[in-house]
Design a protein around this motif. Structure first.
Motif, PDB file in Angstrom:
ATOM      1  N   VAL A  74       1.104  -1.156   0.104  1.00  7.14           N
ATOM      2  CA  VAL A  74      -0.043   0.299  -0.390  1.00  7.14           C
ATOM      3  C   VAL A  74       1.118   1.410  -0.298  1.00  7.14           C
ATOM      4  O   VAL A  74       0.460   2.400  -0.752  1.00  7.14           O
ATOM      5  CB  VAL A  74      -0.700  -0.119   1.134  1.00  7.14           C
ATOM      6  N   THR A  79      -1.387   4.414  -1.827  1.00  6.72           N
ATOM      7  CA  THR A  79      -2.060   5.044  -0.561  1.00  6.72           C
ATOM      8  C   THR A  79      -1.140   5.702  -0.401  1.00  6.72           C
ATOM      9  O   THR A  79      -0.473   4.613   1.296  1.00  6.72           O
ATOM     10  CB  THR A  79      -3.551   5.724  -0.164  1.00  6.72           C
ATOM     11  N   HIS A 122     -10.407  -3.658 -10.419  1.00  2.76           N
ATOM     12  CA  HIS A 122     -10.790  -2.538 -10.721  1.00  2.76           C
ATOM     13  C   HIS A 122      -9.434  -1.861 -10.133  1.00  2.76           C
ATOM     14  O   HIS A 122      -9.609  -1.251  -9.619  1.00  2.76           O
ATOM     15  CB  HIS A 122     -11.496  -2.509  -9.652  1.00  2.76           C
ATOM     16  N   ASP A 123      -9.307  -1.563 -11.913  1.00  2.00           N
ATOM     17  CA  ASP A 123      -8.627  -0.782 -11.504  1.00  2.00           C
ATOM     18  C   ASP A 123      -8.273  -0.626 -12.952  1.00  2.00           C
ATOM     19  O   ASP A 123      -8.499  -1.228 -14.353  1.00  2.00           O
ATOM     20  CB  ASP A 123      -6.714  -1.609 -11.010  1.00  2.00           C
ATOM     21  N   LEU A 124      -6.807   0.420 -13.394  1.00  2.00           N
ATOM     22  CA  LEU A 124      -6.486   0.836 -14.139  1.00  2.00           C
ATOM     23  C   LEU A 124      -5.632  -0.400 -15.248  1.00  2.00           C
ATOM     24  O   LEU A 124      -4.858  -0.903 -14.852  1.00  2.00           O
ATOM     25  CB  LEU A 124      -5.225   2.103 -15.093  1.00  2.00           C
TER      26      LEU A 124
ATOM     27  N   LEU C  91      -7.704   7.960  -4.562  1.00  2.32           N
ATOM     28  CA  LEU C  91      -8.302   7.094  -3.275  1.00  2.32           C
ATOM     29  C   LEU C  91      -8.553   5.996  -4.129  1.00  2.32           C
ATOM     30  O   LEU C  91      -9.530   5.880  -5.069  1.00  2.32           O
ATOM     31  CB  LEU C  91      -9.381   7.085  -2.157  1.00  2.32           C
ATOM     32  N   LYS C  92      -7.854   4.484  -4.209  1.00  2.88           N
ATOM     33  CA  LYS C  92      -8.062   3.934  -4.822  1.00  2.88           C
ATOM     34  C   LYS C  92      -8.836   2.678  -4.589  1.00  2.88           C
ATOM     35  O   LYS C  92      -9.043   1.634  -5.300  1.00  2.88           O
ATOM     36  CB  LYS C  92      -7.130   3.194  -5.872  1.00  2.88           C
ATOM     37  N   LYS C  93      -8.836   2.100  -3.373  1.00  2.26           N
ATOM     38  CA  LYS C  93      -8.981   0.915  -2.406  1.00  2.26           C
ATOM     39  C   LYS C  93      -9.702   1.205  -1.061  1.00  2.26           C
ATOM     40  O   LYS C  93      -9.141   2.382  -0.787  1.00  2.26           O
ATOM     41  CB  LYS C  93      -8.205  -0.249  -3.140  1.00  2.26           C
ATOM     42  N   LEU C  95      -9.450   0.843   2.774  1.00  2.00           N
ATOM     43  CA  LEU C  95      -7.643   0.213   3.553  1.00  2.00           C
ATOM     44  C   LEU C  95      -8.437   0.235   4.887  1.00  2.00           C
ATOM     45  O   LEU C  95      -9.341   1.029   4.974  1.00  2.00           O
ATOM     46  CB  LEU C  95      -6.773   2.027   2.956  1.00  2.00           C
ATOM     47  N   GLU C 110      -4.583  -3.379   2.759  1.00  3.45           N
ATOM     48  CA  GLU C 110      -5.904  -2.836   1.457  1.00  3.45           C
ATOM     49  C   GLU C 110      -6.598  -4.611   2.299  1.00  3.45           C
ATOM     50  O   GLU C 110      -6.812  -4.935   2.859  1.00  3.45           O
ATOM     51  CB  GLU C 110      -5.601  -3.385  -0.121  1.00  3.45           C
ATOM     52  N   LEU C 509     -12.304   3.975 -12.001  1.00  3.67           N
ATOM     53  CA  LEU C 509     -11.305   3.631 -12.808  1.00  3.67           C
ATOM     54  C   LEU C 509     -10.917   3.052 -11.842  1.00  3.67           C
ATOM     55  O   LEU C 509     -10.086   1.613 -12.156  1.00  3.67           O
ATOM     56  CB  LEU C 509     -10.864   4.971 -12.451  1.00  3.67           C
ATOM     57  N   TYR C 510     -11.063   2.845 -10.913  1.00  2.00           N
ATOM     58  CA  TYR C 510     -10.448   1.895  -9.749  1.00  2.00           C
ATOM     59  C   TYR C 510     -11.583   1.427  -8.870  1.00  2.00           C
ATOM     60  O   TYR C 510     -12.392   1.087  -8.924  1.00  2.00           O
ATOM     61  CB  TYR C 510      -9.651   2.813  -8.137  1.00  2.00           C
ATOM     62  N   ASP C 511     -11.604   1.090  -7.822  1.00  2.00           N
ATOM     63  CA  ASP C 511     -12.060   0.044  -6.999  1.00  2.00           C
ATOM     64  C   ASP C 511     -12.951   0.801  -5.789  1.00  2.00           C
ATOM     65  O   ASP C 511     -13.067   0.604  -5.155  1.00  2.00           O
ATOM     66  CB  ASP C 511     -10.876  -1.416  -6.320  1.00  2.00           C
TER      67      ASP C 511
END
Ligand code: SF4
Ligand code: SF4
Ligand code: SF4
Lengths: 195, 194, 760
Positions: A74, A79, A122-124, C91-93, C95, C110, C509-511
């Motif tokens: 992570v 992030t 679920h990502d690019l 922020l994508k997932k 956490l 994650e 675009l992300y989760d």
């Protein structure tokens, strides 16, 4: 990772596929499959065989603390309060922006070869792990030339740009050595495809 | 004939930069350069003050110094008056950038020159340029000066005062500033009335 | 990844000789451009937009004519806000904070959505078991706050649901409006700009505040020839358009308004017929304002008595087409705030403009039935900028909100819910949801907030970007942006009420998920499934729209449905209805209800709280290209305005030896330091105050572009004064001095940061 990789010696023709497989396994979010490969030693065997086949110095790595590996993933790639050191997108390395021209070119290239992003991803589509996995699929389908394009033109630039960041920021003892190894490996592997 | 022109009513403009940002999005203008920018100036002393918000961009000069200097002929004037660039012919020599007295041109990372083109792709479809369409104070008008009923002709006719940037240069701009907040005209300019 | 058919394809696609570059040409030249309707979420004005997608990315948004909020135009933030969706720092997932790590240390792993929901539900149930359901607080700001600051807390059973848009923003004006007119002010301030001839703005920053439609209406009114008076200690952009600028001494606005009431009454300039027909309490007012002469006010406000008289007479000459528009952010100086807003309304009423052309019009939201669901056990009084701040919790089986008793009003005050986290009084708050609320850039006393977060058993942050406060949470739920998600219908109270919908321009675009899904999933895990009976968001929207004979499919092609409004008294009287909702059915100039509660029944002037000598009162406001503290990592908007400067008058700066553009520190009365920040030395401000644009001064390296640019007003707000009536937090009673010797931080260009150079 496939079980095969652990049990049979790598032949030169397989190097590209094996390298891509290792990239895909390393940069996916650390999941049960990776853990199983690490615990069984399959991962280490694959690394050693690739090192032997290419002459690239094998990395010294050890995973003792699984939660730590997850946190580091992570921190490095998702992030991080101090800034993500290595966003895992090849388009970012190539264009300096997300969904830029390189990402679009990649999408067209994959579409041309009939590779689609799976519904659960679920990502690019230009995530390092996804590009590597696409390469594995292409190689398995006998399209080594296309797999090589992905490796040379999309993955290698990411390693050139971000491998030093990963090495500097890693505190897991896994991502740093692996990234350094894979970076050198990718620059060693010669595909000789027409551009 | 068509003579395309734009007018900006400075009595209404608040310098919000919606025009500049709309331009950036519409025309994929990269970060670091702008086709359209805002100059805000304060004159006077407390409490007798005037603030001028002045958007600037290519003026689509009737007599454009940028065009003749181009060695490849890529800088040209369209029949409707839009001063345009044929990027395929541009060799990135920068002569036009130096020749423009208004700093309206910039070099793109791709190695060719760019600037405001009045959103010609929109104009060709009968739409307004992106800056004109979005401006939330409706201070921008655009159209054909040869048509007395075009929005720009009407706005210029009804204006209390009409100025252009540096009229002394003889460039004959097609971008007009209406109703300057300062009684003397454009800040930092000699002024001049149409 | 999956491999499809064409294994025999040649290496590169036909007509695509270079596989490493996308085909040349700008987005609008490509053949795969599609558009979809949406409403903008960059601020919460919610203009109708059409998003143009090409190559899987939104390239441009435009307004559209049939939407009454955009009418085809957009503000700068709406235009450039798109870039946030493609911000690599998003922020994508989901956490989860690593067990045992400290809050704020930023150690995360994650998690799947299921795991995150289960984790939250378990902790919530634990808190409920130990302390009661009220011990989970819910803060929300943005479209999804309907779920996270109203519906979910209502289903769960916590009255501690709050929005900063109330007690840190609109609280005083809403309370004042409820007690004067028996109606709220709408989220779209209902000024009849089309018809007005004389406008008096008091601390209202139109032009710097770029609420799109309001700016359009304002500009058109001026163009039509309406006269403008601006009252502000600073020569604002609006002031630069004014016929008269009154540089008032800060914190004395109520005195000016009362003096205007005095002139209108004493000189018989008020609209006697209107007052007689629509109001109660004029006699008491007349007696009360006799003391507030222009001479009295001149001493206090530093505006000459003659000017005060002249403006009052001019207003009266244009009445009822003369208006003093209500502004949005009304928590200024604390004790005085509700009275200031009541004074403002009363001057408008004396001009006879409320419910009349050219004044304030009436607006109500269009009616669309709710999706049928069982009644919620509780209706939290979280209010919002659309009014509703007098929601009363009746017959509730739950304990009252933890801020009860601190002030008179009923809308929950977000800043008053921090203390119970620390002290456990009147009962502990142990859990917190923050949906889109920037805890460190909106609530005063940031250190107190940080301490309070450390005391919690559960802290969940829902956001788009890793804002500083987000990186303190136990669970981070990443939200899809407005371009990626559906949301509930927008039911806009307006002169012509309208309904608009949000359609995703492309998949997330992300989760990430939208608030709608998160609330339902979480609700189901909390055993509250009966309150979420819909299948999914499409089915929910379609069912609601069917109640007005429309459908989701229809709205997809239409974007907005516009209704007829009833803007004026005449429209209501034709139907024999009364729009005034007070107990007397009249506009209550004199408030019996206040009198009964022991509050001043008529507005009074409370002398300003004065600061330490040698310090300047810290005022703050808006940038035309930014919203709150939300847009400061957006490269397009940051390039347009990349750091704030502290405005200080030329003469004060000269005395301090400070040059224009020099970097200084700001230090407040409690020794808290911000900066380095540029000194903006200007003639455009009084000598007794300084001014900062809000929202800058982020302190999180993760937001590469925002980090460290400019100074934060909120970090300097280490004290506030509670408005005892509305519960608003008066934030402008903080004082700063400028300290020389700050280094030039040498910010790299935004363009360079955005092109990821800074990662090295
Ligand atoms: S959008 Fe309009 S008001 Fe805003 S800066 Fe541009 S011209 Fe001026
Ligand atoms: S403003 Fe400059 S670039 Fe535009 S036409 Fe005139 S000289 Fe040429
Ligand atoms: S005012 Fe601007 S930011 Fe706010 S909703 Fe409208 S376009 Fe978006």
């Amino acid at each position: 990772m496939t079980r095969d990789a652990a049990t049979r010696p790598v032949e030169p023709a397989d190097v590209v596929e094996q390298a891509l497989q290792l990239v895909a396994a390393t940069y996916r979010s650390p999941d049960a499959a990776l853990r199983a490969d690490l615990d069984s030693g399959a991962f280490a065997t694959a690394v050693a065989e690739l090192a032997a086949a290419t002459g690239v110095a094998a990395p010294v790595f050890q995973v003792t603390d699984w939660p730590k590996l997850q946190t580091t993933y992570v921190t490095l790639f998702v992030t991080n309060a101090a800034g993500v050191p290595a966003p895992p997108y090849v388009g970012l390395a190539l264009d300096g922006e997300l969904l830029g021209p390189s990402a679009e070119a990649l999408k067209r290239f994959l579409a041309h070869h009939g590779v689609e992003t799976a519904a659960g991803w679920h990502d690019l589509a230009d995530h390092v792990a996804a590009v590597a996995e696409a390469g594995v699929l292409l190689a398995e389908a006998g399209r080594d030339d296309a797999a090589c394009v992905l490796l040379e033109r999309f993955l290698s630039p990411w390693f050139q740009r971000y491998a030093p960041e990963v090495v500097a920021a890693d505190d897991s003892g896994f991502y740093g050595p692996l990234t350094e190894f894979l970076g050198s490996l990718l620059s060693e592997v010669s595909c000789e495809t027409a551009a | 004939m068509t003579r395309l022109a734009m007018a900006i009513d400075l009595a209404s403009c608040v310098g919000c930069a919606a025009c500049s940002i709309a331009c950036k999005m519409e025309n994929e203008v990269p970060l670091g350069v702008n086709r359209l920018w805002i100059r805000n100036t304060t004159v006077g002393t407390f409490p007798n003050l005037t603030v001028e918000h002045r958007p600037e961009q290519c003026l689509h000069c009737e007599n454009p110094p940028c065009v003749p200097v181009c060695p490849t002929g890529c800088c040209f004037v369209r029949d409707d008056g839009i001063v345009d660039i044929d990027v395929k012919k541009c060799i990135g020599c920068s002569a036009c950038i130096a020749a423009c007295p208004y700093d309206a041109r910039h070099m793109l990372p791709q190695g060719y020159v760019s600037k405001c083109d009045f959103c010609k792709h929109r104009v060709d479809e009968g739409r307004m340029p992106a800056c004109v369409e979005t401006c939330p104070t409706l201070c921008r008008t655009f159209g054909d000066l040869d048509d007395p009923n075009s929005p720009v002709s009407i706005a210029i006719r009804e204006a209390r005062r009409v100025d252009v940037l540096r009229p002394g240069l003889g460039t004959e701009p097609n971008l007009y500033y209406l109703n300057t907040p300062a009684a003397f005209g454009l800040v930092g300019e000699t002024g001049g009335t149409l | 990844m999956a491999l499809g058919g064409s294994a025999q394809a040649q290496l590169f696609p036909d007509g695509f000789p270079n596989p490493f570059r996308a085909p040349p040409g700008k987005w609008f030249t490509k053949d795969d451009v599609t558009t979809s309707y949406n409403y903008c979420e960059i601020c919460f004005w919610k203009c109708g937009i059409q998003a143009s997608v090409q190559g899987g990315k939104v390239r441009k948004v435009d307004g559209y004519e049939s939407n009454p909020k955009s009418r085809g135009m957009l503000c700068p933030r709406g235009q450039g806000g798109v870039a946030t969706t493609y911000d690599p720092d998003r922020l994508k997932k989901p956490l989860i904070r690593v067990e045992g790590s400290e809050r704020g240390s930023g150690q995360y792993r994650e998690a799947s959505w299921d795991e995150a929901y289960d984790y939250i539900a378990e902790k919530m149930n634990q808190i409920k078991f130990e302390h009661g359901s009220e011990s989970v607080a819910f803060f929300g700001h943005g479209t999804g706050d309907a779920w996270f600051a109203s519906y979910l807390p209502g289903a769960w059973g916590s009255p501690n649901a709050a929005k900063p848009s109330v007690s840190l923003c609109t609280g005083p004006r809403e309370t004042a409006s409820q007690y004067t007119f028996g109606r709220g002010i709408s989220g779209h301030e209902q000024i009849d700009w089309d018809e007005t001839d004389y406008i008096v703005l008091i601390g209202h920053h139109i032009g710097e505040d770029t609420h799109n439609t309001q700016l359009q209406d304002f500009a058109l009114a001026l163009k039509r020839g309406a006269k403008l008076v601006v009252v502000d200690p600073r020569f604002s952009v609006a002031a630069s358009k004014a016929n008269d600028w009154l540089p008032i001494k800060p914190a004395t606005d109520t005195a000016l308004l009362l003096a205007w009431a005095n002139v209108l009454v004493e000189e018989g300039l008020y609209d006697a017929e209107y007052v007689d027909k629509y109001t109660v309490g004029f006699e008491q007012l007349a007696a009360h304002v006799a003391q507030y002469t222009p001479e009295w006010a001149a001493e206090i406000t530093e505006i000459p008595a003659d000017t005060i008289r002249r403006i009052a007479r001019e207003m009266a000459a244009h009445a009822p087409r003369a208006v003093l528009p209500v502004n949005r952010h009304t928590v200024w100086y604390g004790p005085d705030d509700m009275h200031r807003m009541r004074s403002l309304y009363i001057v408008n009423v004396l001009l006879g403009n409320y419910g009349m052309p050219g004044g304030y019009y009436f607006c109500d939201a269009p009616v669309v039935e709710a999706y049928p669901h069982p009644a919620l056990p509780l209706s939290p009084a979280s209010g919002g900028c659309g009014g509703g701040s007098t929601d009363v919790v009746t017959d509730s089986p739950f304990r009252p909100a933890a801020d009860r008793g601190k002030f008179f009003g009923t809308a929950t005050a977000v800043q008053e819910l921090i203390e119970p986290m620390l002290t456990g009084e009147p009962y502990p708050i142990k859990g917190l949801f923050s949906y889109g609320v920037n805890l460190f850039h909106s609530i005063p006393m940031v250190e107190r907030t940080k301490q309070a977060l450390k005391e919690l058993d559960l802290y969940v942050a829902i956001d788009i970007l890793p804002m500083e406060h987000v990186m303190w949470a136990d669970v981070i739920l990443p939200e899809s942006t407005y371009l990626e998600r559906y949301d509930d219908l927008l039911l806009q109270a307006y002169k012509t009420p309208f309904i608009s919908a949000r359609f995703p321009a492309h998949p997330p675009l992300y989760d990430t998920r939208g608030a709608f899904d998160m609330a339902k999933q979480l609700g189901e895990r909390l055993g509250l499934g009966e309150y979420f009976p819909w299948e999914n968001v499409e089915e929910y929207l379609d069912r609601r729209l069917s109640s007005i004979g429309s459908s989701l499919e229809a709205l997809k092609d239409q974007g907005t449905i516009v209704r007829r409004g009833r803007p004026y008294f005449a429209d209501w009287e034709r139907l024999n209805r009364n729009p005034i909702g007070t107990p007397s059915g009249k506009i209550e100039i004199y408030s019996e209800r206040f009198a009964e509660a022991g509050l001043d029944p008529l507005p009074v002037f409370v002398p300003p709280i004065e600061g330490p000598s040698g310090m300047y009162r810290l005022l703050y406001g808006r940038s035309p290209v930014h919203t709150f503290a939300r847009t400061h990592n957006n490269p397009i908007l940051m390039e347009a305005h990349g750091e704030n400067g502290v405005w200080i008058s030329t003469s004060e700066a000269a005395g301090l030896g400070i040059r224009h553009n020099e970097y200084v520190y700001l230090e407040n009365q409690d020794g808290v330091r911000e900066g380095p920040v540029r000194a903006y030395v200007t003639e455009r401000i009084r000598n007794d105050c300084v001014y900062l644009v809000h929202g800058f001064g982020h302190k999180t390296p993760l937001m590469r572009i925002a980090n460290g640019r400019g100074a934060s007003d909120n970090y300097l707000q280490t004290r506030y004064d509670l408005d005892p009536v509305s519960g608003g937090a008066g934030l402008r009673n903080n004082w700063v001095k400028l300290v020389k010797g700050a280094p030039d931080p040498q910010h790299p260009p935004v363009a360079w940061l955005a092109r990821e150079g800074s990662r090295a």
